[in-house]
Scaffold this active site. Structure first.
Site, PDB file in Angstrom:
ATOM      1  N   ASN A 109       6.088 -32.228 -65.330  1.00 38.44           N
ATOM      2  CA  ASN A 109       5.588 -33.272 -64.594  1.00 38.44           C
ATOM      3  C   ASN A 109       6.306 -33.919 -63.378  1.00 38.44           C
ATOM      4  OD1 ASN A 109       3.486 -32.264 -66.197  1.00 38.44           O
ATOM      5  ND2 ASN A 109       2.772 -34.292 -66.973  1.00 38.44           N
ATOM      6  N   HIS A 155     -11.914 -32.688 -17.659  1.00 39.33           N
ATOM      7  CA  HIS A 155     -13.062 -31.955 -17.754  1.00 39.33           C
ATOM      8  C   HIS A 155     -12.838 -30.336 -17.224  1.00 39.33           C
ATOM      9  CE1 HIS A 155     -15.465 -35.548 -18.857  1.00 39.33           C
ATOM     10  NE2 HIS A 155     -14.778 -36.112 -18.047  1.00 39.33           N
ATOM     11  N   SER A 276      -1.769  -3.543 -24.949  1.00 44.71           N
ATOM     12  CA  SER A 276      -2.949  -3.400 -25.753  1.00 44.71           C
ATOM     13  C   SER A 276      -2.809  -1.775 -26.057  1.00 44.71           C
ATOM     14  CB  SER A 276      -4.284  -3.370 -24.616  1.00 44.71           C
ATOM     15  OG  SER A 276      -5.319  -2.517 -25.140  1.00 44.71           O
ATOM     16  N   LYS A 282      -2.658  -3.829 -19.669  1.00 49.75           N
ATOM     17  CA  LYS A 282      -2.738  -5.201 -20.261  1.00 49.75           C
ATOM     18  C   LYS A 282      -1.193  -5.682 -20.641  1.00 49.75           C
ATOM     19  CE  LYS A 282      -5.752  -7.338 -21.279  1.00 49.75           C
ATOM     20  NZ  LYS A 282      -6.588  -7.244 -22.434  1.00 49.75           N
ATOM     21  N   GLU A 289      -1.907 -17.662 -27.827  1.00 48.44           N
ATOM     22  CA  GLU A 289      -2.970 -17.441 -28.293  1.00 48.44           C
ATOM     23  C   GLU A 289      -2.558 -17.601 -30.003  1.00 48.44           C
ATOM     24  OE1 GLU A 289      -4.428 -13.729 -27.554  1.00 48.44           O
ATOM     25  OE2 GLU A 289      -5.150 -14.219 -25.369  1.00 48.44           O
TER      26      GLU A 289
END
Length: 478
Positions: A109, A155, A276, A282, A289
């Site tokens: 413990n 925003h 890709s 791509k 990400e």
């Protein structure tokens, strides 16, 4: 090697043994477990629990075992329940039954929570070092763009013109707060639980303060029941890791947007991009990400442990076995993502001409009209209304604010008639930027000073990180 079982008529069922087994993940604690046992053996010898001769034999065996753990020559096997049983098995196989003497006066413990604290001391400092690298990467990039004009956003709408270096340097601030939190964590949590035993302390080792000192702790927890059940330090570390993850996620989101065709503000280097499997053209911002995505598991690890701790009775409960995997996962997640993200930031190529072209789009100079009128003793409420009217009319005519002529402006408010003498100099992105000269503002001079302060704070952080790493690594020497 089983560390319990004398009162049982049989061993655990296979399903129970599988459920109880933690060595597959807590083996990461092996070097720390050896270190704590070495300190404990010294205490046992000092208190006459084992003889000096046996103490030397045990210490030699533990040091030899540590070398084999480091090299990979010794590891756990299918019969080991946890890191503690694996190490005792290895020790007994080296020096015989006397190896079992080191278990006196301690419990798994207090042993495991001490191991975990030492592990976190080491690894949270490693995370701090990598955060310093990321701050430095942002500061270096920001310094190149203290005169480059950009639109600022609120925003996700165009708000006011800024210098692009201000935009980049903002990320340094949250990361510096992360370093402050790590420093606070070390100061607050560098106290030893060892000596608490199962939950009531040890009758055999009445001097846990000495063991704490030998292990590099600055003090000792004051209540043995609390000591074996406290996981505040683990939850707090997970909060720090989650907060770092949030900051990395926001960086990832921003670079993902900037890298899009619609923005075109940044080109991410090939070595920090992926392609890709079906679309040959791509070039994806996968590092950004993944930084954004990893935040989810870091927050989840924090939430999971907090849920485990909620309503848990004192003192030790087996539920606390669930503290380790989220900590290990969060540490290892950050150790992987931080270097990759730093590489992406430091090698990114920004496109200031394209960025600047958008600086006044969306009527970002409207506040300059209101501020100008305030300077002419017009109440801000009236100035705001007049500036809004300018925007409404410019939008109707399909032009930008600086294209409104003085006659038209005078019709909105008489004090706007002198556009060439006062307001005209403000109705440019550069004029708006230059007027923000406060220490936290977006003028080039202000941003240069901000970056200098970031560099100073980062250098200070690197010093205390290095000193702490040296201190803790010295305590880990065998």
């Amino acid at each position: 090697m089983a560390l319990w079982g004398g009162r049982f008529n049989s061993g655990p069922a296979q399903s129970v043994a599988k459920l109880s087994r933690s060595v597959d993940f807590d083996w990461r604690l092996a070097p720390y477990d050896v270190r704590v046992n070495l300190a404990h053996v010294s205490a046992l010898v000092a208190n006459g629990v084992i003889t000096p001769g046996n103490g030397e034999v045990i210490r030699a065996g533990l040091k030899a075992l540590a070398s084999e753990i480091q090299s990979g020559a010794f590891t756990f096997n299918d019969t080991d329940e946890d890191v503690h049983s694996a190490i005792e098995r290895g020790l007994v196989s080296k020096i015989g039954a006397v190896g079992g003497s080191m278990r006196a006066g301690r419990s798994r413990n207090d042993l495991v929570v001490t191991d975990l604290k030492l592990y976190l001391n080491d690894h949270i400092l490693e995370v701090a070092q990598l955060i310093s690298d990321l701050i430095e990467a942002f500061a270096l990039q920001a310094k190149q763009y203290t005169k480059a004009i950009a639109p600022g956003f609120t925003h996700l709408q165009h708000a006011q013109p800024i210098v692009f270096g201000h935009e980049l340097a903002k990320h340094c601030q949250g990361l510096l707060r992360d370093l402050d939190r790590i420093s606070d964590w070390i100061s607050r949590n560098n106290v030893s639980p060892f000596g608490a035993g199962a939950m009531s302390g040890s009758a055999l080792v009445p001097t846990p303060e000495l063991t704490a000192q030998e292990l590099g702790f600055s003090g000792l927890l004051e209540n043995s029941i609390d000591a074996v059940s406290d996981r505040d330090f683990a939850a707090e570390a997970l909060f720090i890791f989650a907060m770092i993850g949030i900051h990395l996620s926001r960086i990832g989101e921003e670079f993902t947007l900037w890298n899009s065709t619609e923005f075109g503000w940044v080109t991410i280097a090939d070595e920090f991009s992926t392609g890709s499997s079906i679309m040959p053209q791509k070039k994806n911002p996968d590092i950004a990400e993944l930084a954004r995505g990893k935040a989810g598991r870091l927050v989840g690890n924090l939430t999971g442990l907090l849920t485990t701790l909620k309503g848990l009775p004192f003192a030790y409960n087996r539920d606390l076995q669930e503290d380790k995997e989220p900590l290990f996962d969060s540490v290892e997640t950050l150790l992987v993502i931080l270097p990759a993200l730093t590489g992406m930031v430091s090698t990114a190529t920004f496109h200031p001409v394209k960025i600047a072209a958008m600086a006044t789009q969306g009527f970002t100079l409207a506040t300059e009209i209101a501020d100008y009128l305030v300077g002419q003793a017009v109440p801000f409420s009236k100035a705001h209304e007049a500036a809004g009217a300018c925007v409404r009319e410019a939008e109707k005519l399909g032009i930008e604010l600086h294209e409104l002529n003085s006659k038209f402006l005078a019709g909105i408010h008489p004090k706007l008639s002198q556009i060439s003498e006062g307001l005209g100099s403000l109705l440019t992105a550069q004029g708006a930027i230059d007027s923000r000269k406060s220490s936290i503002g977006t003028s080039s001079i202000s941003v240069e000073k901000q970056i200098a302060m970031v560099n100073e704070a980062t250098a200070t952080a690197r010093d205390w990180i290095s000193n702490a790493q040296e201190r803790f690594s010295g305590m880990m020497s065998l």
